[in-house]
Design an enzyme around this catalytic site. Structure first.
Site, PDB file in Angstrom:
ATOM      1  N   LEU A 498      28.767 -45.417 -36.577  1.00  0.00           N
ATOM      2  CA  LEU A 498      29.954 -45.952 -36.573  1.00  0.00           C
ATOM      3  C   LEU A 498      31.033 -45.505 -37.185  1.00  0.00           C
ATOM      4  CD1 LEU A 498      28.265 -49.491 -37.592  1.00  0.00           C
ATOM      5  CD2 LEU A 498      28.738 -48.602 -34.995  1.00  0.00           C
ATOM      6  N   GLY A 499      31.152 -44.705 -38.091  1.00  0.00           N
ATOM      7  CA  GLY A 499      32.031 -44.188 -38.856  1.00  0.00           C
ATOM      8  C   GLY A 499      31.842 -43.405 -40.036  1.00  0.00           C
ATOM      9  N   GLY A 501      33.273 -43.064 -44.481  1.00  0.00           N
ATOM     10  CA  GLY A 501      34.442 -43.108 -45.454  1.00  0.00           C
ATOM     11  C   GLY A 501      34.011 -42.378 -46.742  1.00  0.00           C
ATOM     12  N   GLY A 502      34.715 -42.770 -47.901  1.00  0.00           N
ATOM     13  CA  GLY A 502      34.368 -41.933 -49.122  1.00  0.00           C
ATOM     14  C   GLY A 502      32.911 -41.935 -49.385  1.00  0.00           C
ATOM     15  N   PHE A 503      32.298 -43.069 -49.097  1.00  0.00           N
ATOM     16  CA  PHE A 503      30.941 -43.142 -49.522  1.00  0.00           C
ATOM     17  C   PHE A 503      29.971 -42.386 -48.787  1.00  0.00           C
ATOM     18  CE2 PHE A 503      26.693 -45.389 -49.327  1.00  0.00           C
ATOM     19  CZ  PHE A 503      26.311 -45.800 -50.582  1.00  0.00           C
ATOM     20  N   GLY A 504      30.016 -42.542 -47.448  1.00  0.00           N
ATOM     21  CA  GLY A 504      29.313 -41.409 -46.600  1.00  0.00           C
ATOM     22  C   GLY A 504      29.486 -42.058 -45.225  1.00  0.00           C
ATOM     23  N   PRO A 505      28.475 -42.088 -44.360  1.00  0.00           N
ATOM     24  CA  PRO A 505      28.482 -42.083 -43.001  1.00  0.00           C
ATOM     25  C   PRO A 505      27.829 -43.756 -42.789  1.00  0.00           C
ATOM     26  CG  PRO A 505      26.670 -40.876 -43.084  1.00  0.00           C
ATOM     27  CD  PRO A 505      27.481 -40.721 -44.568  1.00  0.00           C
ATOM     28  N   VAL A 506      28.103 -44.404 -41.890  1.00  0.00           N
ATOM     29  CA  VAL A 506      27.677 -45.604 -41.492  1.00  0.00           C
ATOM     30  C   VAL A 506      27.144 -45.565 -40.159  1.00  0.00           C
ATOM     31  CG1 VAL A 506      28.413 -48.234 -41.316  1.00  0.00           C
ATOM     32  CG2 VAL A 506      29.589 -46.777 -43.057  1.00  0.00           C
ATOM     33  N   ASP A 617      40.912 -52.606 -52.876  1.00  0.00           N
ATOM     34  CA  ASP A 617      41.182 -51.722 -51.792  1.00  0.00           C
ATOM     35  C   ASP A 617      41.082 -52.739 -50.454  1.00  0.00           C
ATOM     36  OD1 ASP A 617      41.567 -49.423 -50.429  1.00  0.00           O
ATOM     37  OD2 ASP A 617      39.506 -49.054 -50.343  1.00  0.00           O
TER      38      ASP A 617
END
Length: 811
Positions: A498-499, A501-506, A617
């Site tokens: 799905l996308g 971010g800073g955490f990782g992929p979703v 955030d």
């Protein structure tokens, strides 16, 4: 000099660019405008700049493109062969749509050599880093009259093609800089090699290959599997009219680049947004075995062995003394010559990069592997064969008739080319007997160790399960098996992504019971991901509200860390609100419900939950929408827990998203509930207007969206802030004005002036409530801005020319 010595040398030569930018910045120029040394062109999203620079110790001036807010790395240079010796350079666009760069003598030293005709040409720098010439009468990507992406320098950006397209004769390829201080064309190029119908990517030093990927197998190039970034999809188009390779990004917010350095190494970098530093993801050639022809003819390179080079089975070194000195360039020769009159067979060598296709080969793309073997046996000159298309079990026959050049063994999954080497019967018999002896020794060793190993694993698994169970109980959160997640995400398929971010992929996932979930997987390359993981688990697991995304569970197994959420079918708010077409799907009634839901969720975090949570955030991309467009606040990786009597906290590590952070947080590192109120006010004004706060500009001033709303409010023109797609619909103007007023109250400069969320909810929901007049918003200073992107919303109040003040920056 060896491969690793070259790598060390190239890695130490970090270029330094000096950018001198004075007081003018543009988004585009037309035929009656120009850019002089000291002026810059800025992309609409503030991602890239174009202007004049001097690299390192070089005093000459070059026209180039570089990253604006990231460390300034030049990604494109126009006049590589024609530097300007002073600051007299001027860039113009002619009436016939040609870019021309002049020196002090007003002599053209570089031009775009455009041949197409345009009625009203202009030049614009896009957020992709692509400099384009367009016609105002035809604004689409298909109508680019000229683009810098067709003429790469040493850097490849997402969406930039390498190779050829059917509509032109251009070959697009990277050319290294001559040195860290000299951007003129160097000795190395990175391009597509047609490879006689099996295309591959190569690095050339002059005309000699220094590295090749191996052939495209229908999925990826054979040596690229471990380097595919989950944020980007590799696409290779190869037919009679096209032969090009491109990375298509899933997420344009990530900064990544591929650079061919002056030593001939191809390096992939990604920007770490927290540290604002470039992280090196990989380098090609990546090791000794990647260097072209490392082990000579008929040799094979095995990186996990020492020495790395061996002769193929049935072959022996041509010059034994050289091989003892670890000089393998002479290669190998057969121990037993082939004789077509005698019985011969084939030895299978698994998981290799196929030998390079030079002049002696044969290709049939429809023949099966069995037919290929028979065909090779019929030809006395055939020395090896392989399946030419391993994609989804495809057929194809490839045969070699000379020396086998540049073979390496792969140890990872996905690089599963096998080659069958022709050998004399005596050689095959000798190899078979040797393998039998080796297998017997292995069986004895393995059987003696297996009992001890099994006992140790049983003990370790018991201890680990107890730890995991105890940790899950502490977090009050269900634990999900890793195997369940693998199945539900189709083994973390790119199609399910799905996308990122800073955490990782979703990933989107489907459980066996039919439930849809979203899985956030901690990236192993993420520096902040583990901290965010712990933060989200400890905070969200204890929160329950209809306007907060639900955390359903987590997965912890070895190095794996995953969070499991309810799946939100309508993605995030920014997907709709800032898109010209999709924003029409959010009429005023839905928008009002959205920011009322956000307000209630924030009120719960600040006041009504068991813990007092500061989100830190809050932004449109962190507001998810369910199937009925109900908003849910997500991403609590930066959130902090406050004590009941705590007013504010202070940090030296300011983390968040520009455009949403409050002044006291940005300047002093102080955050509180009023910091979230400020972010909510920005959100509210963005939802009303359909425009981003960051990057907003207006023809009459250079304020951000907050400043623009403040000006309209004091001129009694508040309704002009409303999204253009709402103006023809049935909207209650008093409700819109009340929302704008509340939004301005939330973004006031001083935190003590901002209302608490309880008052915000009351003022928004009650028509009869008395609302005070807002004071000046935070960041009420004029700043630089740019025109909107070709694909973005058309806002009539935008302007082309605005001002900015910048400073000397190093590369």
């Amino acid at each position: 000099m060896g491969t690793f010595a070259f790598f060390i040398l190239s890695h130490s030569l970090i270029s330094s660019l000096t950018y001198i930018k004075f007081c003018f910045a543009f988004n585009k120029i037309t035929s009656n405008q120009s850019i002089s040394d000291g002026q810059i062109l800025v992309s609409s999203g503030q991602r890239f700049e174009l202007g004049f620079f001097s690299p390192g110790n070089n005093k000459n001036r070059y026209l180039g493109i570089w990253y604006k807010n990231a460390p300034h790395i030049a990604v494109w240079v126009a006049n590589r062969n024609s530097p300007i010796t002073d600051s007299s350079g001027v860039l113009t666009i002619t009436n016939n749509a040609t870019l021309v760069l002049h020196n002090r003598m007003k002599s053209p030293i570089w031009s775009s050599n455009t041949s197409r005709v345009a009625e009203s040409p202009f030049v614009q720098l896009l957020d992709t880093g692509n400099l384009v010439i367009m016609d105002k009468t035809r604004r689409s990507t298909e109508s680019y009259i000229w683009q810098s992406f067709d003429f790469p320098s040493d850097t490849r950006l997402p969406d930039m093609k390498i190779g050829k397209e059917s509509d032109d004769d251009l070959e697009r390829y990277l050319v290294s800089w001559k040195s860290a201080d000299d951007p003129s064309p160097g000795a190395f190029t990175y391009r597509i090699d047609d490879n006689h119908g099996l295309p591959q990517l190569v690095i050339l030093g002059g005309s000699a290959k220094t590295y090749r990927t191996g052939p495209w197998n229908g999925i990826q190039f054979s040596s690229f599997t471990r380097f595919i970034n989950l944020a980007y999809s590799p696409v290779f188009v190869y037919n009679k009219d096209n032969s090009y390779y491109v990375y298509e990004p899933y997420n344009y917010t990530a900064f990544t680049r591929l650079t061919l350095n002056q030593s001939g190494f191809l390096q992939r970098y990604r920007l770490n947004e927290r540290s604002n530093e470039w992280s090196l993801l990989y380098t090609l050639p990546k090791d000794q075995c990647d260097s072209y022809r490392q082990c000579g003819a008929n040799g094979i390179c095995r990186i996990q062995k020492a020495p790395v080079c061996e002769c193929l089975n049935g072959f022996t070194p041509k010059l034994q003394e050289d091989w003892q000195m670890q000089d393998w360039s002479s290669g190998c020769m057969r121990r037993t010559a082939l004789d077509c009159q005698s019985e011969e067979g084939f030895l299978k060598v698994e998981k290799v990069k196929l030998p390079d296709l030079l002049d002696q080969f044969w290709l049939n793309k429809s023949m099966s592997l069995r037919e290929c073997k028979a065909e090779c046996l019929k030809n006395c000159s055939c020395v090896a064969y392989a399946n030419s298309n391993i994609s989804e079990g495809g057929s194809g026959c490839l045969m070699w008739f000379g020396d086998l050049i540049d073979i390496r063994e792969f140890t990872g999954e996905g690089n599963d080319y096998d080659i069958y080497i022709r050998l004399a019967a005596s050689e095959l018999e000798s190899i078979h007997n040797s393998n039998k002896k080796n297998k017997l020794v292995i069986i004895l060793v393995v059987s003696s160790l297996s009992g001890l190993l099994i006992m140790g694993m049983v003990l370790w698994c018991g201890i680990w399960k107890k730890r995991i169970k105890r940790k899950g109980e502490d977090w009050e959160l269900p634990l999900v098996d890793f195997s369940t997640i693998v199945t539900a995400t189709n083994n973390f398929s790119l199609a399910n992504m799905l996308g990122e971010g800073g955490f990782g992929p979703v990933y989107k996932a489907n459980l066996s019971n039919g439930q849809e979930i979203a899985v956030k997987r901690l990236s192993r390359n993420s520096r902040q991901g583990l901290e965010e993981f712990k933060n989200e688990v400890t905070l969200i697991a204890k929160l329950q509200h209809r306007n907060l995304v639900r955390l359903l569970g987590c997965c912890i197994q070895k190095e794996e860390r995953m969070l499991i959420y309810e799946y939100m079918s309508n993605k995030s708010l920014d997907y709709f609100i800032f898109d010209q077409d999709r924003s029409a799907l959010l009429p005023w009634g839905k928008r009002f419900n959205i920011f009322m839901g956000i307000a209630r969720g924030l009120l719960y975090l600040h006041q009504d939950s068991r813990l007092r949570i500061i989100h830190r955030d809050l932004k449109t991309s962190n507001i998810l929408l369910d199937s009925e467009m109900n908003p849910k606040i997500s991403d609590f990786g930066l959130a902090r827990n406050f004590e009941s009597d705590q007013i504010y906290a202070k940090t030296r590590r300011v983390i968040g998203t520009h455009g949403y952070m409050s002044p006291e947080y940005v300047v002093h590192g102080k955050f509180s509930m009023k910091s979230d109120v400020f972010s909510f006010g920005v959100l509210l004004l963005e939802i009303v207007s359909g425009r981003r706060n960051r990057g907003f500009f207006h023809s009459k001033h250079n304020h951000n969206l907050l400043g623009h709303a403040w000006i309209l409010w004091h001129e009694d023109k508040g309704l002009e802030l409303m999204d253009a797609c709402l103006k023809d619909s049935c909207v209650e103007s008093s409700q819109v004005l009340r929302c704008i007023q509340v939004g301005l109250l939330c973004v006031q400069k001083l935190s003590e002036d901002r209302p608490p969320m309880s008052s915000v909810v009351s003022m928004l929901g009650n028509e009869g409530s008395t609302i005070p007049q807002p004071k000046q918003p935070g960041f009420f200073t004029e700043s630089s801005s740019t025109d909107d992107e070709v694909e973005s919303k058309d806002i009539g109040s935008h302007t082309n020319d605005t001002a900015t003040i910048t400073m000397l920056e190093p590369r």
